[in-house]
Design a protein around this motif. Structure first.
Motif, PDB file in Angstrom:
ATOM      1  N   PRO A 115      50.683  34.115  32.712  1.00  0.00           N
ATOM      2  CA  PRO A 115      50.143  33.458  31.525  1.00  0.00           C
ATOM      3  C   PRO A 115      49.861  34.438  30.396  1.00  0.00           C
ATOM      4  CG  PRO A 115      48.437  33.667  33.183  1.00  0.00           C
ATOM      5  CD  PRO A 115      49.708  34.145  33.825  1.00  0.00           C
ATOM      6  N   ILE A 116      49.685  35.725  30.733  1.00  0.00           N
ATOM      7  CA  ILE A 116      49.344  36.768  29.769  1.00  0.00           C
ATOM      8  C   ILE A 116      49.694  38.101  30.424  1.00  0.00           C
ATOM      9  CG2 ILE A 116      46.965  36.998  30.610  1.00  0.00           C
ATOM     10  CD1 ILE A 116      46.054  37.432  27.733  1.00  0.00           C
ATOM     11  N   LEU A 117      49.858  39.159  29.635  1.00  0.00           N
ATOM     12  CA  LEU A 117      50.198  40.466  30.192  1.00  0.00           C
ATOM     13  C   LEU A 117      49.031  41.446  30.184  1.00  0.00           C
ATOM     14  CD1 LEU A 117      53.754  41.025  28.616  1.00  0.00           C
ATOM     15  CD2 LEU A 117      53.145  39.930  30.786  1.00  0.00           C
ATOM     16  N   VAL A 118      47.913  41.061  29.594  1.00  0.00           N
ATOM     17  CA  VAL A 118      46.757  41.953  29.485  1.00  0.00           C
ATOM     18  C   VAL A 118      45.944  41.878  30.774  1.00  0.00           C
ATOM     19  CG1 VAL A 118      44.752  42.595  28.112  1.00  0.00           C
ATOM     20  CG2 VAL A 118      46.728  41.538  27.000  1.00  0.00           C
ATOM     21  N   THR A 119      46.030  42.906  31.587  1.00  0.00           N
ATOM     22  CA  THR A 119      45.406  42.879  32.915  1.00  0.00           C
ATOM     23  C   THR A 119      43.887  42.877  32.860  1.00  0.00           C
ATOM     24  OG1 THR A 119      45.632  45.280  33.022  1.00  0.00           O
ATOM     25  CG2 THR A 119      47.364  43.975  34.047  1.00  0.00           C
ATOM     26  N   ALA A 120      43.317  43.325  31.748  1.00  0.00           N
ATOM     27  CA  ALA A 120      41.864  43.287  31.614  1.00  0.00           C
ATOM     28  C   ALA A 120      41.353  41.858  31.476  1.00  0.00           C
ATOM     29  CB  ALA A 120      41.429  44.098  30.394  1.00  0.00           C
ATOM     30  N   LEU A 121      42.218  40.951  31.054  1.00  0.00           N
ATOM     31  CA  LEU A 121      41.814  39.571  30.805  1.00  0.00           C
ATOM     32  C   LEU A 121      42.282  38.604  31.877  1.00  0.00           C
ATOM     33  CD1 LEU A 121      42.564  39.400  26.971  1.00  0.00           C
ATOM     34  CD2 LEU A 121      40.437  40.065  28.112  1.00  0.00           C
ATOM     35  N   ASN A 122      43.220  39.009  32.703  1.00  0.00           N
ATOM     36  CA  ASN A 122      43.751  38.125  33.749  1.00  0.00           C
ATOM     37  C   ASN A 122      44.168  38.969  34.934  1.00  0.00           C
ATOM     38  OD1 ASN A 122      46.348  36.794  35.075  1.00  0.00           O
ATOM     39  ND2 ASN A 122      45.142  35.133  34.208  1.00  0.00           N
ATOM     40  N   GLN A 123      43.734  38.571  36.138  1.00  0.00           N
ATOM     41  CA  GLN A 123      44.046  39.356  37.335  1.00  0.00           C
ATOM     42  C   GLN A 123      44.913  38.591  38.325  1.00  0.00           C
ATOM     43  OE1 GLN A 123      40.358  39.308  36.357  1.00  0.00           O
ATOM     44  NE2 GLN A 123      41.307  40.668  34.855  1.00  0.00           N
ATOM     45  N   GLN A 124      45.700  37.643  37.846  1.00  0.00           N
ATOM     46  CA  GLN A 124      46.653  36.983  38.727  1.00  0.00           C
ATOM     47  C   GLN A 124      47.799  37.943  39.038  1.00  0.00           C
ATOM     48  OE1 GLN A 124      46.402  33.364  35.987  1.00  0.00           O
ATOM     49  NE2 GLN A 124      47.114  32.413  37.880  1.00  0.00           N
ATOM     50  N   GLN A 125      48.394  37.753  40.199  1.00  0.00           N
ATOM     51  CA  GLN A 125      49.373  38.723  40.689  1.00  0.00           C
ATOM     52  C   GLN A 125      50.526  39.010  39.719  1.00  0.00           C
ATOM     53  OE1 GLN A 125      52.564  37.303  42.742  1.00  0.00           O
ATOM     54  NE2 GLN A 125      53.319  39.175  41.851  1.00  0.00           N
ATOM     55  N   PRO A 126      51.153  38.020  39.086  1.00  0.00           N
ATOM     56  CA  PRO A 126      52.240  38.355  38.161  1.00  0.00           C
ATOM     57  C   PRO A 126      51.787  39.218  36.991  1.00  0.00           C
ATOM     58  CG  PRO A 126      52.298  36.025  38.744  1.00  0.00           C
ATOM     59  CD  PRO A 126      50.993  36.561  39.234  1.00  0.00           C
ATOM     60  N   THR A 127      50.593  38.952  36.487  1.00  0.00           N
ATOM     61  CA  THR A 127      50.060  39.757  35.388  1.00  0.00           C
ATOM     62  C   THR A 127      49.850  41.198  35.834  1.00  0.00           C
ATOM     63  OG1 THR A 127      48.965  37.847  34.390  1.00  0.00           O
ATOM     64  CG2 THR A 127      48.151  40.020  33.766  1.00  0.00           C
TER      65      THR A 127
ATOM     66  N   HIS B 162      36.399  40.633  33.728  1.00  0.00           N
ATOM     67  CA  HIS B 162      37.055  40.963  34.997  1.00  0.00           C
ATOM     68  C   HIS B 162      36.052  40.782  36.134  1.00  0.00           C
ATOM     69  CE1 HIS B 162      39.215  43.238  38.017  1.00  0.00           C
ATOM     70  NE2 HIS B 162      40.159  43.638  37.182  1.00  0.00           N
ATOM     71  N   ALA B 163      36.305  39.785  36.996  1.00  0.00           N
ATOM     72  CA  ALA B 163      35.333  39.433  38.040  1.00  0.00           C
ATOM     73  C   ALA B 163      34.986  40.603  38.940  1.00  0.00           C
ATOM     74  CB  ALA B 163      35.882  38.275  38.875  1.00  0.00           C
ATOM     75  N   ARG B 164      35.978  41.341  39.370  1.00  0.00           N
ATOM     76  CA  ARG B 164      35.718  42.445  40.296  1.00  0.00           C
ATOM     77  C   ARG B 164      35.057  43.618  39.565  1.00  0.00           C
ATOM     78  NH1 ARG B 164      40.302  42.861  41.407  1.00  0.00           N
ATOM     79  NH2 ARG B 164      41.118  44.819  40.608  1.00  0.00           N
TER      80      ARG B 164
ATOM     81  N   ASN C 294      27.795  36.667  41.286  1.00  0.00           N
ATOM     82  CA  ASN C 294      29.168  36.583  40.786  1.00  0.00           C
ATOM     83  C   ASN C 294      29.634  35.135  40.634  1.00  0.00           C
ATOM     84  OD1 ASN C 294      31.131  38.295  39.737  1.00  0.00           O
ATOM     85  ND2 ASN C 294      32.407  38.153  41.556  1.00  0.00           N
ATOM     86  N   ILE C 295      28.706  34.206  40.599  1.00  0.00           N
ATOM     87  CA  ILE C 295      29.043  32.818  40.287  1.00  0.00           C
ATOM     88  C   ILE C 295      29.045  32.700  38.766  1.00  0.00           C
ATOM     89  CG2 ILE C 295      28.359  30.400  40.510  1.00  0.00           C
ATOM     90  CD1 ILE C 295      26.942  31.115  43.112  1.00  0.00           C
ATOM     91  N   LYS C 296      30.219  32.759  38.173  1.00  0.00           N
ATOM     92  CA  LYS C 296      30.319  32.731  36.716  1.00  0.00           C
ATOM     93  C   LYS C 296      31.525  31.896  36.321  1.00  0.00           C
ATOM     94  CE  LYS C 296      30.101  35.512  32.543  1.00  0.00           C
ATOM     95  NZ  LYS C 296      29.966  36.856  31.950  1.00  0.00           N
ATOM     96  N   LYS C 297      31.274  30.835  35.623  1.00  0.00           N
ATOM     97  CA  LYS C 297      32.325  29.904  35.238  1.00  0.00           C
ATOM     98  C   LYS C 297      33.352  30.585  34.339  1.00  0.00           C
ATOM     99  CE  LYS C 297      32.327  24.923  34.537  1.00  0.00           C
ATOM    100  NZ  LYS C 297      31.501  23.771  34.119  1.00  0.00           N
ATOM    101  N   GLY C 298      34.617  30.247  34.561  1.00  0.00           N
ATOM    102  CA  GLY C 298      35.692  30.743  33.709  1.00  0.00           C
ATOM    103  C   GLY C 298      36.303  32.046  34.161  1.00  0.00           C
ATOM    104  N   ILE C 299      35.813  32.635  35.263  1.00  0.00           N
ATOM    105  CA  ILE C 299      36.312  33.921  35.736  1.00  0.00           C
ATOM    106  C   ILE C 299      37.002  33.728  37.085  1.00  0.00           C
ATOM    107  CG2 ILE C 299      35.746  36.279  36.354  1.00  0.00           C
ATOM    108  CD1 ILE C 299      35.300  35.697  33.436  1.00  0.00           C
ATOM    109  N   LEU C 300      38.308  33.979  37.111  1.00  0.00           N
ATOM    110  CA  LEU C 300      39.066  33.873  38.355  1.00  0.00           C
ATOM    111  C   LEU C 300      38.621  34.934  39.364  1.00  0.00           C
ATOM    112  CD1 LEU C 300      42.836  33.260  37.510  1.00  0.00           C
ATOM    113  CD2 LEU C 300      41.327  31.797  38.846  1.00  0.00           C
ATOM    114  N   PHE C 301      38.793  34.608  40.640  1.00  0.00           N
ATOM    115  CA  PHE C 301      38.567  35.541  41.738  1.00  0.00           C
ATOM    116  C   PHE C 301      37.140  36.083  41.752  1.00  0.00           C
ATOM    117  CE2 PHE C 301      43.104  36.035  40.413  1.00  0.00           C
ATOM    118  CZ  PHE C 301      43.599  35.171  41.379  1.00  0.00           C
ATOM    119  N   SER C 302      36.237  35.264  41.274  1.00  0.00           N
ATOM    120  CA  SER C 302      34.815  35.534  41.427  1.00  0.00           C
ATOM    121  C   SER C 302      34.317  34.625  42.552  1.00  0.00           C
ATOM    122  CB  SER C 302      34.084  35.255  40.108  1.00  0.00           C
ATOM    123  OG  SER C 302      34.312  33.924  39.680  1.00  0.00           O
ATOM    124  N   ASN C 303      33.041  34.283  42.573  1.00  0.00           N
ATOM    125  CA  ASN C 303      32.522  33.348  43.579  1.00  0.00           C
ATOM    126  C   ASN C 303      32.778  31.927  43.077  1.00  0.00           C
ATOM    127  OD1 ASN C 303      31.066  31.807  45.403  1.00  0.00           O
ATOM    128  ND2 ASN C 303      29.272  33.135  45.408  1.00  0.00           N
TER     129      ASN C 303
END
Length: 528
Positions: free
Chosen positions: A45-57, A127-129, A441-450
């Protein structure tokens, strides 16, 4: 699919790909230069790894963004942007010396200020992590443009192993400071400091990276360019590999049922190396906020209802290992002595009965929506296996499909009931495990968090104490305790320790030399 059909498929993108090489383009005997053709699946969906941590990114973004360190396959730190580092005797102060001459793709120098901004401001927000790691920094200083000093609030055992390009990508402060990070127009340009920079992204066709001429490592990168081709159909990806149209595949590019056959290709080698740092852990994510998922008996019933050994063979063709809890057996601090959920329909039904979820018409007890992860056909087959399995105990699974961006948006904003998830462990529970279960780490809008919304004060306490302890024995004791609690509570249903095939053209050198494999920068990858 035959040769003619594949040629037709490739012809669809002929206009978009005009001028884009389809193979290795360099002089005979030349080891530097050339074009690497590979695949990115699904399209990020995006190439900026600081904003998205899905595997393709992360796979693609690892060529664009770098961090302070890299890691060997045994997780020992190696120089990244930092050429050297020191840790104080009390374990609180970390000093990094940057390589001189590092520049971003826009020509501006990368300095200590960019590192501090990225790690103390931007990443903890996006970044959740990284939030759970870098929020431990009490103070950050830049004595000079090439020196970064971090002082931690308290000891944090794995800090030195939390500085790879997927965890701590360094972004340009002069572009992001004072802006709304996710809406910054520069996100479309993906300006990093890595060995490759974005030339063009033709949506639905390809992402074209070219050499960053200002790269700070002498005589690197070796390749002229990398072209990530977007080929949604798995059969077409397999044919592209067979015909030499591409020289590299990774992750889910090749479906599991094709691995044995394609492993016999004479011009390719297949390896499962290069995933050591990630130790991918796959599970069913259950939204603990809603009924009946808020009852651990229901979550336990799901665990009993899944025949994971059969699923590993029938869906994943024997590649993964069945998981027993939140920590992978391939990483540190694994605890094997936990409650087991061996396949038992009777136990699953008894738990559902105990909850008062009695079978109705057709044996149906409850209907749950399942949001299928959009990462290839393997996830579709897994969803169907899960649907059939849960149907045997009266749980009616309604499968929903979406694209990568839609899945990320719905999942991260808790707009789901059940979905599949695959999360990296990063060599230490304090880095890749705790983030999924701690309340902070329960925070809405952040992938791979709780994202499950699980909360247990004792789990929070144990994870924090283990992260700050400097005794390996004490850390094992604490992590063993927390694993036993989590396996009893089943906030998610752990399924597999995943293994992935990487197919590499035998002419390619240095593809999987570090613990993050194909996510690495590829600065020293070449055609031998």
């Amino acid at each position: 699919m035959n040769r003619r059909e594949f040629a037709k498929l490739m012809g669809v993108s002929a206009v978009a790909l005009s001028g884009i090489p389809l193979g290795v383009t360099r002089a005979v005997g030349q080891t530097k230069g050339g074009t690497l053709n590979t695949i990115i699946q699904p399209e990020p969906p995006i190439l900026v790894t600081a904003l998205n941590q899905q595997q393709p990114t992360l796979t693609l973004g690892g060529k664009i963004y770098e961090s302070l360190l890299r890691y060997s396959p045994d997780l020992k730190p190696l120089p990244g942007l930092a050429q050297s580092w020191e840790v104080s005797q009390d374990g609180l102060t970390y000093t990094f010396k940057l390589f001189p001459g590092i520049t971003f793709h826009d020509g501006k120098p990368l300095t200590a200020d960019d590192v501090i901004f990225s790690m103390t401001k931007l990443l903890p927000e996006t970044h959740a992590r990284a939030r759970g790691i870098y929020s431990r920094i009490e103070k950050a200083d830049a004595p000079d443009p090439l020196t970064v000093v971090f002082k931690l609030k308290s000891t944090f055992a794995p800090f030195l192993t939390a500085l790879d390009c997927t965890t701590g990508p360094i972004v340009p402060k002069h572009i992001y400071d004072g802006t709304e990070y996710r809406k910054n127009p520069a996100n479309a340009q993906a300006i990093g400091s890595g060995p490759f920079k974005l030339k063009e992204w033709v949506k639905g066709s390809h992402v074209h990276l070219v050499r960053h001429e200002g790269y700070y490592r002498k005589d690197e990168p070796h390749l002229d360019e990398i072209i990530y081709r977007i080929i949604p159909d798995s059969a077409s990806r397999a044919v592209a590999l067979e015909q030499g149209k591409i020289q590299l595949t990774q992750w889910n590019d090749i479906e599991m049922f094709d691995v044995a056959r394609l492993s016999k290709l004479p011009n390719f080698e297949m390896t499962t190396k290069g995933y050591e740092y990630f130790a991918p852990h796959q599970w069913l994510e259950l939204n603990n906020r809603i009924k009946p998922m808020d009852d651990k008996r229901f979550r336990q019933a799901i665990a009993y209802a899944l025949d994971l050994k059969s699923m590993a063979q029938r869906v994943y063709f024997g590649l993964p290992k069945v998981a027993t809890g939140p920590v992978s057996s391939a990483t540190r601090f694994y605890e094997k002595d936990v409650k087991r959920y061996d396949y038992s329909l009777d136990k699953a039904k008894a738990l559902l009965d105990d909850m008062g979820l009695k079978p109705g018409a057709g044996g149906k007890r409850v209907t749950i929506k399942y949001l299928t992860p959009p990462y290839g056909e393997i996830y579709q087959r897994a969803a169907e296996f899960i649907r059939q399995s849960l149907g045997r105990v009266g749980i009616d699974l309604q499968i929903e499909n979406t694209d990568v961006g839609g899945w990320a948006e719905k999942f991260s904003n808790w707009d789901y009931e059940m979905t599949g998830n695959l999360v990296y462990q990063f060599g230490d529970p304090a880095l890749g495990v705790s983030r999924t279960y701690i309340s902070s780490n329960i925070k809405k809008g952040i992938l791979f968090s709780n994202t499950a919304g699980y909360s247990n004060p004792e789990v929070d306490r144990l994870f924090e104490e283990a992260a700050t302890s400097t005794s390996e024995a004490k850390r094992q004791e604490l992590y063993s305790q927390v694993q036993k609690i989590l396996v009893e509570d089943v906030p998610v249903v752990w399924m597999f320790e995943q293994a992935y095939p990487t197919f590499i053209d035998k002419r390619l050198k240095n593809v999987t030399t570090t613990a993050i494999g194909v996510h690495e920068s590829f600065s020293d990858v070449s055609f031998g």
